[in-house]
Motif scaffolding. Structure first.
Motif, short mmCIF file in Angstrom:
data_model
loop_
_atom_site.label_atom_id
_atom_site.label_comp_id
_atom_site.label_asym_id
_atom_site.label_seq_id
_atom_site.Cartn_x
_atom_site.Cartn_y
_atom_site.Cartn_z
N ASP A 14 -79.57 85.85 3.05
CA ASP A 14 -80.38 86.56 4.04
C ASP A 14 -79.68 86.49 5.40
OD1 ASP A 14 -82.36 87.84 5.34
OD2 ASP A 14 -83.95 86.40 4.89
N SER A 22 -79.45 82.25 -0.15
CA SER A 22 -80.19 83.44 -0.58
C SER A 22 -79.60 84.72 0.03
CB SER A 22 -81.67 83.30 -0.21
OG SER A 22 -81.82 83.46 1.19
N TYR A 78 -81.79 75.50 6.18
CA TYR A 78 -81.04 76.69 6.58
C TYR A 78 -79.91 77.03 5.60
CZ TYR A 78 -83.71 77.54 10.74
OH TYR A 78 -84.74 77.87 11.58
N ILE A 83 -81.35 79.13 2.95
CA ILE A 83 -81.49 80.54 3.38
C ILE A 83 -80.13 81.23 3.26
CG2 ILE A 83 -82.10 82.10 5.27
CD1 ILE A 83 -84.09 80.05 6.26
#
Ligand code: BTN
Length: 243
Positions: free
Chosen positions: A180, A178, A172, A175
């Motif tokens: 997002d 990134s 996580y 993520i």
């Protein structure tokens, strides 16, 4: 990624914080103890955990190369990592009681205490403290607490659960790296405890009122639908869910 195993310590969060002041700590350095003598909970509370039965650990997450606009994103990534880990052990009906208590049914099985390291008004790292109730079966005076063993009937290897949680934290946090954010927030909101259900709350003045949890704001405030279709945002210190 170093894992520091201690027989006993006052608080793994405190230990890791001190370590960061003394040396350069690697990303995902983890401190785990069998016995925490002065475990800290959210909002100045105490975290009690029976010796050798549960996981009490803290993870150092370096976020110095990221721009963390909202500290709440760290909470989201951590909560989702715990949910994914507990799903892999078939723990039923998992939810997140805002901001980051992990529940199964309506029982708390995991508490999270995130303390950020701030330099020049930027978050450079987080100390993510996790108390996960695993093989403890009695919680005196805590009717809303439970453990993986009580919920599943199984006895767990603490090291195995720790490995899974660390793997999912990495998943996580990648993520998060990134950027997002909207997908992370959407996934987090899927697990919000009592979402869209009539609920009773208490505000900072002690007034009791009803409403429906709708979602969270980008900064992590809880958004509650009140009478007359009004949605109000609450900060952690301003609202308690009574359940
Ligand atoms: C809560 O109040 O729900 C948060 C509890 C967090 C407890 C964990 S146990 C490991 C780490 N070290 C601490 O002193 N607290 C956290």
């Amino acid at each position: 990624m170093p894992i520091i195993k201690l027989d006993a310590i006052d608080s793994t969060n405190r230990y890791l914080r001190k370590l960061t002041n003394e040396e350069v700590v690697k990303d995902y350095t983890t401190v785990v103890t069998k016995h925490q003598t002065n475990g800290r909970g959210q909002m100045g509370t105490i975290w009690n955990s029976e010796s050798s039965k549960n996981l009490t650990f803290s993870v150092f997450k370096d976020v110095s190369k990221q721009h963390i606009e909202y500290p709440f994103h760290i909470s989201i990534a951590t909560s989702l990592a715990l949910i994914k880990s507990l799903q892999s052990f078939s723990i039923p009906k998992l939810s997140v009681k805002w901001p980051n208590d992990i529940l199964s049914e309506d029982k708390k099985i995991c508490g999270i205490l995130i303390e950020n390291v701030i330099k020049q008004s930027h978050i450079t790292a987080s100390i993510i403290g996790i108390g996960l109730n695993i093989n403890q079966t009695e919680f005196e005076g805590l009717p809303k607490a439970s453990s993986l063993k009580l919920l599943s009937g199984r006895t767990f290897y603490l090291d195995e659960v720790l490995d899974v949680v660390l793997k999912n934290l990495k998943y996580y946090f990648n993520i998060l790296k990134s950027q997002d954010y909207s997908n992370l927030k959407r996934e987090y909101e899927m697990y919000l405890f009592r979402k869209n259900k009539p609920s009773t709350f208490k505000d900072a003045e002690g007034c009791v009122f009803s409403g429906f949890i709708k979602n969270v704001s980008v900064s992590g405030n809880l958004r509650v639908l009140l009478e007359d279709e009004i949605i109000k945002e609450y900060d952690l210190k301003d609202i308690t869910l009574l359940y």
